[in-house]
Every structure is written in C-alpha cells, then in structure tokens.
Design an enzyme around this catalytic site. Structure first.
Site, PDB file in Angstrom:
ATOM      1  N   ASP A 193      32.916  39.657  35.500  1.00  0.00           N
ATOM      2  CA  ASP A 193      31.857  38.730  35.131  1.00  0.00           C
ATOM      3  C   ASP A 193      32.327  37.621  34.192  1.00  0.00           C
ATOM      4  O   ASP A 193      31.733  37.375  33.134  1.00  0.00           O
ATOM      5  CB  ASP A 193      30.698  39.492  34.467  1.00  0.00           C
ATOM      6  CG  ASP A 193      30.411  40.823  35.155  1.00  0.00           C
ATOM      7  OD1 ASP A 193      30.520  40.883  36.387  1.00  0.00           O
ATOM      8  OD2 ASP A 193      30.083  41.793  34.449  1.00  0.00           O
TER       9      ASP A 193
ATOM     10  N   ASP B 223      27.237  52.760  24.441  1.00  0.00           N
ATOM     11  CA  ASP B 223      28.661  52.949  24.149  1.00  0.00           C
ATOM     12  C   ASP B 223      29.373  51.679  23.704  1.00  0.00           C
ATOM     13  O   ASP B 223      30.601  51.670  23.541  1.00  0.00           O
ATOM     14  CB  ASP B 223      29.374  53.531  25.369  1.00  0.00           C
ATOM     15  CG  ASP B 223      29.381  52.594  26.573  1.00  0.00           C
ATOM     16  OD1 ASP B 223      28.822  51.482  26.469  1.00  0.00           O
ATOM     17  OD2 ASP B 223      29.946  52.978  27.620  1.00  0.00           O
TER      18      ASP B 223
ATOM     19  N   HIS C  43      29.640  48.875  25.399  1.00  0.00           N
ATOM     20  CA  HIS C  43      30.136  48.095  26.531  1.00  0.00           C
ATOM     21  C   HIS C  43      29.067  47.081  26.933  1.00  0.00           C
ATOM     22  O   HIS C  43      28.021  47.450  27.462  1.00  0.00           O
ATOM     23  CB  HIS C  43      30.461  49.032  27.695  1.00  0.00           C
ATOM     24  CG  HIS C  43      31.450  48.482  28.660  1.00  0.00           C
ATOM     25  ND1 HIS C  43      32.792  48.356  28.370  1.00  0.00           N
ATOM     26  CD2 HIS C  43      31.297  48.000  29.922  1.00  0.00           C
ATOM     27  CE1 HIS C  43      33.426  47.852  29.409  1.00  0.00           C
ATOM     28  NE2 HIS C  43      32.528  47.611  30.361  1.00  0.00           N
TER      29      HIS C  43
ATOM     30  N   GLY D   8      22.698  51.493  36.556  1.00  0.00           N
ATOM     31  CA  GLY D   8      21.871  51.904  37.674  1.00  0.00           C
ATOM     32  C   GLY D   8      20.386  51.956  37.376  1.00  0.00           C
ATOM     33  O   GLY D   8      19.587  52.298  38.245  1.00  0.00           O
ATOM     34  N   LYS D   9      19.989  51.583  36.136  1.00  0.00           N
ATOM     35  CA  LYS D   9      18.583  51.575  35.748  1.00  0.00           C
ATOM     36  C   LYS D   9      18.225  50.189  35.209  1.00  0.00           C
ATOM     37  O   LYS D   9      19.100  49.453  34.751  1.00  0.00           O
ATOM     38  CB  LYS D   9      18.309  52.622  34.663  1.00  0.00           C
ATOM     39  CG  LYS D   9      18.635  54.053  35.071  1.00  0.00           C
ATOM     40  CD  LYS D   9      18.361  55.009  33.927  1.00  0.00           C
ATOM     41  CE  LYS D   9      18.682  56.442  34.319  1.00  0.00           C
ATOM     42  NZ  LYS D   9      18.414  57.388  33.196  1.00  0.00           N
TER      43      LYS D   9
ATOM     44  N   ASN E 144      15.375  43.280  36.552  1.00  0.00           N
ATOM     45  CA  ASN E 144      16.369  43.871  35.666  1.00  0.00           C
ATOM     46  C   ASN E 144      16.926  42.793  34.739  1.00  0.00           C
ATOM     47  O   ASN E 144      17.482  41.794  35.203  1.00  0.00           O
ATOM     48  CB  ASN E 144      17.496  44.490  36.496  1.00  0.00           C
ATOM     49  CG  ASN E 144      18.410  45.377  35.673  1.00  0.00           C
ATOM     50  OD1 ASN E 144      18.077  45.777  34.564  1.00  0.00           O
ATOM     51  ND2 ASN E 144      19.568  45.697  36.230  1.00  0.00           N
TER      52      ASN E 144
ATOM     53  N   SER F  90      19.231  41.396  38.658  1.00  0.00           N
ATOM     54  CA  SER F  90      20.124  42.284  39.382  1.00  0.00           C
ATOM     55  C   SER F  90      19.277  43.285  40.169  1.00  0.00           C
ATOM     56  O   SER F  90      18.455  43.991  39.589  1.00  0.00           O
ATOM     57  CB  SER F  90      21.027  43.016  38.384  1.00  0.00           C
ATOM     58  OG  SER F  90      21.789  44.009  39.022  1.00  0.00           O
TER      59      SER F  90
ATOM     60  N   GLU G 254      22.584  39.867  42.613  1.00  0.00           N
ATOM     61  CA  GLU G 254      22.669  39.746  41.162  1.00  0.00           C
ATOM     62  C   GLU G 254      23.503  38.523  40.781  1.00  0.00           C
ATOM     63  O   GLU G 254      23.892  37.724  41.631  1.00  0.00           O
ATOM     64  CB  GLU G 254      23.274  41.015  40.542  1.00  0.00           C
ATOM     65  CG  GLU G 254      24.657  41.365  41.016  1.00  0.00           C
ATOM     66  CD  GLU G 254      25.125  42.710  40.472  1.00  0.00           C
ATOM     67  OE1 GLU G 254      24.326  43.418  39.831  1.00  0.00           O
ATOM     68  OE2 GLU G 254      26.297  43.054  40.697  1.00  0.00           O
TER      69      GLU G 254
ATOM     70  N   HIS H 222      30.434  37.643  41.162  1.00  0.00           N
ATOM     71  CA  HIS H 222      29.945  37.337  39.820  1.00  0.00           C
ATOM     72  C   HIS H 222      30.655  36.102  39.275  1.00  0.00           C
ATOM     73  O   HIS H 222      31.417  36.147  38.316  1.00  0.00           O
ATOM     74  CB  HIS H 222      30.114  38.507  38.874  1.00  0.00           C
ATOM     75  CG  HIS H 222      29.127  38.432  37.739  1.00  0.00           C
ATOM     76  ND1 HIS H 222      28.191  39.414  37.497  1.00  0.00           N
ATOM     77  CD2 HIS H 222      28.906  37.470  36.806  1.00  0.00           C
ATOM     78  CE1 HIS H 222      27.452  39.066  36.453  1.00  0.00           C
ATOM     79  NE2 HIS H 222      27.861  37.875  36.030  1.00  0.00           N
TER      80      HIS H 222
END
Length: 326
Positions: A17, A69, A71, A94-95, A134, A154, A200, A270
């Site tokens: 990205d 974390d 990231h 994924g959420k 998202n 996304s 996305e 991306h």
C-alpha cells in the site's frame, strides 16, 4: 540485518500500500507497517528506511481494536497550508472493526528541529452490524471548488467518498457522502461477511478535465495466491459517476483494467499516482513470483497518449529490477 542507515534499491523494498510525496527535492514513501513504515529517496530508486511514524500506538486505538498489535495499514500523505497530513487505517483483519486516523507534521525532514508527528485521533469509524462499509484505505483529494474529500473503503458495499471539515481531521457537518465504486453483492449477504464484492484501495487523481478513480479488485496479501488487479474509471465531478472505457459506471460494477498479474507478478495493486516533474508515476505493490510471492514496491511511468486513459507498458514492470545506483 537491515539498519536505518542502509539503502535499498526500490526493487528490494518489501511494501504494501505505498504512497509518496515530494518535498525539497526528496521523495518520501509511506507504507503499511508497524507504526507506519517510512522511507526517503533522492531518485525514487534508492530508498533509505527511516524510523516509523509511531513509536507506540495511540491510546484511542485500543477502544476500537482491542489487542491491537501496532500494525497500521494503507496510509495516505496529503500536504495543505504548510502541514503534512498522514491518514492511516487500523482494523481487525477480515472485519469492519476499523477506523481511519490522522497524524500531522510541519516537515518530513527527520533531521529538522521542527520534525514532530502529532496525532489527531479518529477521523471515521466503522462498526460491524451497524455499517455495511469498512473504514480503511483513505485517500484525500481537493476538488475544483476547494472542498476536500476522503475516499476510502474495502469490500462490503464498496468505496465511499465523504467530505472533510476544513480542519482535515474530521468529516464535515452536515455530513456529505457518496458511493463511487461497487462490485456485485446480494442484499441477502450476511452483514458481517466482507465478500463477495472484492474491491478496495481507492485513489482519485485529477488530470485535465477528468478525475480518475483507481481501485483494486480481488485479493491481496496471499503471496503466490494473490489475485490483485487495478481498474479505473473517470468523471468530470469528484463525486462521480466514474465511467469506465465502455461507459459503465464503477458504482454499478464497472472498471477498466490497468494492471493485472502474470507469470512474473501474481497480483498488482493498491496503487497511488502522482505527477512529478511532468511525468506521471504509478506507485503500487506486486507479489514477486521469483521470491515466494513477496510484496515488492513498484514505481512505473504512465502513458496517457491513447484517448486520455492511463496505460502501463508491461515490459516496464518485468524490467523493473534495474542496477542499483552507486
């Protein structure tokens, strides 16, 4: 082991990205990474890794993504009135437990006394079962009227465009929203399911009379199984509709392919896109078939000579591993 003093040839930079900006004859690159990865270069070939933007994650993130974390995904860098605005994504993979934040700096020169990142917190948030969109992958553009917009999105119901407040750290009041790109998804699909509808990474680029909206279709982040590709449409208004070469609107599933994978690169996507010294550069990541599907940085010239649509010479991608400048 790589140190902050090392330089990497662009073909050696592992990146997801990527976005860029030019300032004081230097190019600065930001990518997905722990604390947001940050590089500088004088020639777009040799990149010096710098200290990440964040030493530690802002405290507000924990209330949105528990056990985060550090990231941070898919940044976008935007310059306005002497300030650099760096937008970034946080999410549970994924959420649509996600949010977009923004951090500012007066300079990108890390040796300057004025170099200091200031976080302004959350710009927008998506919540599962409330939102069918998202809040990741931000991109900022100012229109011909002087209004500033953030496109993002996304999967789920696709790409959104929302007007920003003059502060550029919050969305406007009253809120103004548009849907600018979608892929097929049944209304009966469970709201918690990200797909079908793999789309996305929007990036809107103004050239001449048109705004060009680039998005990525299909799947990133799967190494040799990645199927990412870049498609585009264009509009005379920032809010759309964005039509592809056939005249199909991107909010009805349209999109003309600019980049797609082959035997050398499994997935390309991306992207961001810029005009530097009269040359248009497409910046993106691709999964290297000759390196176990590792994500690599790509910076390729764009040809606009055919009907005003962006075109990439595939041979430029194949021959990208030029010799490191000494």
């Amino acid at each position: 082991m790589l140190t902050l003093q090392s330089k990497l040839h662009a073909s050696e930079v592992h990146a997801h990205d990527p976005v860029m900006v030019k300032s004081d004859n230097k190019y600065y690159l930001f990518t997905t990474g722990k604390g947001i990865s940050f590089y500088e270069s004088t020639n777009m070939l040799d990149w010096k890794p710098l200290k990440p933007v964040f030493d530690s994650s802002p405290k507000w993130i924990e209330s949105i993504v528990p056990n985060f974390d550090g990231h941070m995904w898919a940044p976008d860098i935007y310059f306005e009135s002497g300030t650099y605005y760096l937008y970034y994504s946080i999410s549970a993979f994924g959420k649509n437990t996600s949010a977009i934040g923004v951090v500012t700096n007066k300079t990108l020169d890390s040796s300057s006394d004025n170099y200091k990142w200031i976080d302004h917190g959350k710009v927008i948030q998506s919540i599962p079962n409330r939102d069918l969109w998202n809040a990741i992958d931000p991109n900022i553009i100012k229109d011909e009227k002087g209004d500033t917009w953030m496109s993002f999105g996304s999967f789920w119901s696709g790409i959104k465009l929302v007007k920003l407040a003059p502060s550029l750290t919050q969305i406007s009041t009253p809120q103004i929203w548009h849907s600018t790109a979608k892929r097929e998804r049944s209304i009966l699909t469970n709201d918690l399911d990200a797909y079908p509808g793999a789309i996305e990474a929007p990036f809107i680029f103004k050239r001449g009379e048109f705004y060009y909206q680039f998005v990525s279709w299909d799947f990133c982040c799967r190494g040799v199984e990645s199927t990412y590709k870049v498609v585009v449409g264009r509009s005379k208004q920032v809010e759309g509709p964005y039509l592809d070469k056939s005249g199909k609107s991107m909010d009805q599933g349209g999109g003309s392919i600019v980049l797609q994978g082959d035997k050398n690169w499994y997935g390309l996507g991306h992207n961001s896109i810029y005009e530097f010294d009269g040359v248009t550069k497409l910046v993106f990541h691709a999964y290297d078939a000759n390196d176990n599907g590792a994500p690599k940085l790509k910076i390729i010239d764009v040809d606009w000579s055919v009907d005003g649509w962006p075109k990439i010479n595939n041979q430029d991608i194949v021959n990208y591993k030029s010799r490191l400048t000494k």
